[in-house]
Design an enzyme around this catalytic site. Structure first.
Site, mmCIF file in Angstrom:
data_model
loop_
_atom_site.group_PDB
_atom_site.id
_atom_site.type_symbol
_atom_site.label_atom_id
_atom_site.label_comp_id
_atom_site.label_asym_id
_atom_site.label_seq_id
_atom_site.Cartn_x
_atom_site.Cartn_y
_atom_site.Cartn_z
ATOM 1 N N LYS A 111 11.004 -3.308 -15.105
ATOM 2 C CA LYS A 111 10.079 -2.500 -15.906
ATOM 3 C C LYS A 111 10.628 -2.201 -17.295
ATOM 4 C CE LYS A 111 7.033 -0.140 -12.689
ATOM 5 N NZ LYS A 111 6.407 1.164 -12.356
ATOM 6 N N LYS A 195 4.486 -10.789 -8.351
ATOM 7 C CA LYS A 195 3.565 -9.996 -7.526
ATOM 8 C C LYS A 195 2.339 -9.586 -8.335
ATOM 9 C CE LYS A 195 4.761 -5.156 -7.908
ATOM 10 N NZ LYS A 195 4.878 -3.861 -7.298
ATOM 11 N N LYS A 198 -1.045 -3.973 -11.193
ATOM 12 C CA LYS A 198 -2.072 -3.354 -12.035
ATOM 13 C C LYS A 198 -1.624 -3.282 -13.483
ATOM 14 C CE LYS A 198 -1.645 0.966 -9.359
ATOM 15 N NZ LYS A 198 -0.283 1.499 -9.466
HETATM 16 P P1 AMP Z 1 2.274 0.741 -7.387
HETATM 17 O O1 AMP Z 1 1.136 -0.094 -7.848
HETATM 18 O O2 AMP Z 1 3.580 0.232 -7.911
HETATM 19 O O3 AMP Z 1 2.066 2.216 -7.584
HETATM 20 O O4 AMP Z 1 2.374 0.522 -5.815
HETATM 21 C C1 AMP Z 1 1.673 1.265 -4.852
HETATM 22 C C2 AMP Z 1 1.855 0.656 -3.485
HETATM 23 O O5 AMP Z 1 1.273 -0.647 -3.444
HETATM 24 C C3 AMP Z 1 3.325 0.459 -3.071
HETATM 25 O O6 AMP Z 1 3.453 0.708 -1.687
HETATM 26 C C4 AMP Z 1 3.579 -0.985 -3.361
HETATM 27 O O7 AMP Z 1 4.595 -1.532 -2.542
HETATM 28 C C5 AMP Z 1 2.239 -1.607 -3.032
HETATM 29 N N1 AMP Z 1 2.013 -2.827 -3.816
HETATM 30 C C6 AMP Z 1 1.906 -2.909 -5.166
HETATM 31 N N2 AMP Z 1 1.684 -4.180 -5.555
HETATM 32 C C7 AMP Z 1 1.649 -4.924 -4.411
HETATM 33 C C8 AMP Z 1 1.442 -6.311 -4.135
HETATM 34 N N3 AMP Z 1 1.210 -7.207 -5.108
HETATM 35 N N4 AMP Z 1 1.465 -6.714 -2.849
HETATM 36 C C9 AMP Z 1 1.677 -5.829 -1.843
HETATM 37 N N5 AMP Z 1 1.867 -4.517 -2.025
HETATM 38 C C10 AMP Z 1 1.854 -4.057 -3.298
#
Ligand code: AMP
Ligand code: TRP
Length: 333
Positions: A111, A195, A198
């Site tokens: 990041k 991955k 968002k």
């Molecule tokens: P975040 O978007 O970083 O706030 O992630 C929120 C939740 O979504 C966390 O548990 C991440 O591990 C999961 N997550 C985010 N992106 C992915 C992805 N591409 N595939 C699977 N899980 C994801």
């Protein structure tokens, strides 16, 4: 009942990765566990957020969670900044965690990018706040996507060092990650080795939970693939990251396995397969989208439910964090 805690950042519209890797797995835990879920706005501001957008996205994320099946009556759902216990415990953990531990965190490296000097100090201590989120409730089970495993290991190191340094054996429990499902890691539609995120600059790389049928169809049609038809079994996906990703998504949406998908669609070209996938996605996501719109049409009710969630969360976290403060010596014993 075992206590579950998880959080998600309101740093954008939730993606299919968030849904399949995390949110969807949170829903059944409401009935089997003491489940606490949180929209983590303190984490979001570790990178710049426009204040107006942050407020709107926080509410949208809460609406998305409810639309995906979290029921504020069956779980505790709230906004992180509404419960001050998180920030109080995070400060203590800033003083427990070692720089050497934080230096190993791969998410910070990703990041912060090339200009590490310009990253906020919050981004650096982000995992300490995450440990505080969980341990303020003494939660022991944390459902997350695969990318968060390293942070949970750090949280356990922090808990152990706190207990040891302050001679408070067993005060903070051990945390176990719960990494579930065939789609624990959904990859970018443009690059099967990254991955889905968002915060990716390319909107074409992800399916947003709010994308309409046309947008979904177009993104899936344009998704990167290779020229070979689909194999008959999972072994044939070796070295084909993009194909593996699309098969994994259909398996997760359809409640089957990648092998199940390949038994049905093996031998097909991607043209035909992508149509099946887009249709399945639209069918799965449209009721969620309708529910989200309904919730956002009545912001007062939504905000009231979240305030109530914050009160219930604080009732659990405040006594635990006050006890931690006593252990540290902020209050007389
Ligand atoms: P975040 O978007 O970083 O706030 O992630 C929120 C939740 O979504 C966390 O548990 C991440 O591990 C999961 N997550 C985010 N992106 C992915 C992805 N591409 N595939 C699977 N899980 C994801
Ligand atoms: N760091 C998590 C992510 O980016 C979000 C998060 C914050 C979280 N606090 C948490 C997840 C506590 C689980 C438990 O996905």
């Amino acid at each position: 009942m075992q206590r579950v805690f998880s959080g998600i950042q309101p740093s954008g519209i939730p993606t299919l990765g968030n849904y399949l890797g995390a949110i969807r797995n949170w829903v059944p835990l409401q009935d089997t566990h003491d489940a606490i879920y949180c929209v983590v706005d303190l984490h979001a501001i570790t990178v710049w957020q426009d204040p107006k957008e942050l407020a709107a996205q926080t509410r949208e994320m809460a609406a998305a969670l409810i639309a995906c099946g979290l029921d504020p009556k069956r779980c505790i759902l709230f906004i992180q900044s509404h419960v001050h216990a998180h920030a109080r415990l995070a400060w203590i953990f800033n003083c427990v965690a070692r720089l050497g531990w934080l230096n190993r965190m791969t998410q910070f490296k990703d990041k912060a990018g090339k200009d590490r000097e310009a990253a906020s100090s919050g981004l650096y201590v982000y995992p300490n706040l995450m440990a505080a989120d969980i341990l303020a409730y003494k939660a022991t089970l944390v459902p997350v996507g695969d990318d968060q495993k390293q942070h949970l290991e750090l949280a356990n190191d922090i808990a152990e060092k706190f207990n040891h340094d302050f001679s408070a054996e067993g005060f903070f429990p051990r945390i176990e990650p719960l990494i579930q499902g065939v789609a624990a890691r959904v990859m970018s539609l443009r690059d099967g080795t990254k991955k889905m995120s968002k915060s990716d600059p390319s909107d074409q790389s992800r399916i947003n939970l709010t994308d309409d049928a046309d947008a979904i169809a177009l993104k899936i049609r344009r998704a990167r693939t290779d020229p070979e038809p689909l194999p008959d079994s999972v072994a044939g996906l070796e070295g084909r990251a993009e194909a593996r990703n699309l098969v994994g998504i259909l398996a997760a949406i359809g409640g089957t396995t990648p092998d199940g998908v390949l038994r049905e669609h093996g031998g097909k070209g991607f043209g035909a397969f992508k149509e099946v996938l887009a249709e399945a996605l639209v069918a799965h996501l449209s009721p969620i989208q309708a529910e989200m719109r309904r919730l956002l049409d009545d912001p007062a009710s939504l905000d009231a439910a979240l305030r109530l969630g914050a009160d219930r969360a604080a009732a659990i976290a405040d006594p635990i964090v006050t006890e931690a403060e006593r252990i540290v010596g902020f209050l007389p014993r």
